[in-house]
Design an enzyme around this catalytic site. Structure first.
Site, PDB file in Angstrom:
ATOM      1  N   ASP A  47      40.661  -9.848 -45.953  1.00 41.41           N
ATOM      2  CA  ASP A  47      41.448  -9.994 -44.733  1.00 41.41           C
ATOM      3  C   ASP A  47      41.105 -11.302 -44.024  1.00 41.41           C
ATOM      4  OD1 ASP A  47      38.950  -9.292 -43.782  1.00 41.41           O
ATOM      5  OD2 ASP A  47      39.621  -7.524 -42.682  1.00 41.41           O
ATOM      6  N   ASP A  81      40.985  -5.889 -49.285  1.00 42.35           N
ATOM      7  CA  ASP A  81      40.591  -5.339 -47.993  1.00 42.35           C
ATOM      8  C   ASP A  81      41.708  -4.483 -47.404  1.00 42.35           C
ATOM      9  OD1 ASP A  81      37.978  -6.080 -47.321  1.00 42.35           O
ATOM     10  OD2 ASP A  81      38.592  -8.084 -46.698  1.00 42.35           O
ATOM     11  N   GLU A 103      35.505  -1.496 -44.084  1.00 41.53           N
ATOM     12  CA  GLU A 103      34.352  -1.845 -43.263  1.00 41.53           C
ATOM     13  C   GLU A 103      33.864  -0.624 -42.487  1.00 41.53           C
ATOM     14  OE1 GLU A 103      35.105  -5.132 -40.680  1.00 41.53           O
ATOM     15  OE2 GLU A 103      35.764  -6.460 -42.291  1.00 41.53           O
ATOM     16  N   GLU A 137      26.798  -8.044 -45.060  1.00 43.40           N
ATOM     17  CA  GLU A 137      27.124  -9.329 -44.431  1.00 43.40           C
ATOM     18  C   GLU A 137      26.210  -9.643 -43.255  1.00 43.40           C
ATOM     19  OE1 GLU A 137      30.872 -11.886 -42.559  1.00 43.40           O
ATOM     20  OE2 GLU A 137      31.232  -9.927 -43.468  1.00 43.40           O
TER      21      GLU A 137
END
EC number: 2.1.2.11
Length: 272
Positions: free
Chosen positions: A52, A91, A123, A190
């Site tokens: 994304d 994503d 996520e 991340e």
């Protein structure tokens, strides 16, 4: 020059798992269009993420939040058409899976059916467990994403390193274990401390893919345009630039303009 193993015709989630088991690092990059995806695939990366981050890189938005599922499917379809070998993960964009597991399933199915991709990425941890479980129940492979989750940027308020405090670090470890237990085939970590990446990578059996998370992840991913030096404004500590295509492209275009204005292009050999 490609350095991938020639006998692997198509990278699968099973092969990604085997790579972790034998200690072979996993190379991953983003791609958003047919031309670039073909180059990335031919070079030999194992995993291509249709991120994304297209919201930033391709559309110029400040965050990843504005990109829609229709736009993600467009980018994913373009990438899949070019890819012969790599595993393509897409994503799920902001708003397409949070808080509603039925909508999450519908979003994942749309991406898989309409783009031909091989897996989706979400996520978050425990708060999206129901969505992940429902998607997995339909046979769709899922990659998790913990640490700095850009879709939650307005919650965090900053892109700084996550999980530096003990409580957040412990939750991240628990979330990673949960992602493994429900059936995710890998997890992106991340912008977290390197020692935490090491702990997670040794705790879970599924592959970890790091970005700004140090050398201990089972694989690494970067945004292609950052690695190639096309986007010169983005300069995080974790980024290693392997080329200066911004400079190369600018010089090429400037030379073209000069030749057009100087009437040297096209010449007789370039005319019919």
């Amino acid at each position: 020059m490609s350095i991938h193993t020639p006998d692997i015709k198509r990278v699968t989630t099973h092969i990604i798992q085997e790579m972790k088991t034998r200690g072979e690092k996993i190379s991953c990059l983003t791609a958003y269009d047919y031309s670039m995806a073909g180059i990335v695939d031919a070079a030999g990366v194992e995993l291509i993420l249709v991120g994304d981050s297209a919201s930033n890189v391709m559309a110029g938005h400040e965050t990843t939040l504005p990109i829609t599922i229709d736009q993600m499917i467009y980018h994913a379809t373009s990438v899949v058409r070019a890819v012969k070998r790599a595993l393509v993960v897409v994503d799920l964009p902001f708003g397409s899976y949070q808080g509603n597991s039925r909508e999450a399933l519908n979003s994942a199915i749309r991406i898989m059916k309409e783009s031909g991709a091989h897996a989706v990425k979400l996520e978050g941890g425990l708060e999206i467990k129901d969505s992940i479980t429902r998607i997995l129940s339909a046979g769709v492979p899922v990659m998790g994403h913990l640490g700095l989750t850009p879709q939650s940027i307005y919650k965090f308020g900053t892109y700084t390193v996550r999980a530096k405090q003990e409580a957040e670090a412990q939750k991240l470890v628990e979330d990673a274990q949960m992602l493994e237990e429900v059936g995710c085939f890998s997890v992106v970590l991340e912008k977290i401390p390197s020692k935490l990446t090491k702990q997670v990578s040794e705790t879970v059996t599924i592959p970890t893919i790091g970005i700004g998370a140090g050398p201990h992840a089972d694989g690494q991913i970067l945004v292609l345009h950052d690695l190639l030096g096309i986007n010169k404004a983005f300069k995080p500590r974790f980024l290693r630039r392997y080329a200066d295509l911004n400079g190369v492209m600018t010089d090429a275009i400037s030379n073209y303009i000069q030749d057009v204005k100087g009437k040297s292009f096209p010449n007789e050999q370039e005319s019919y």
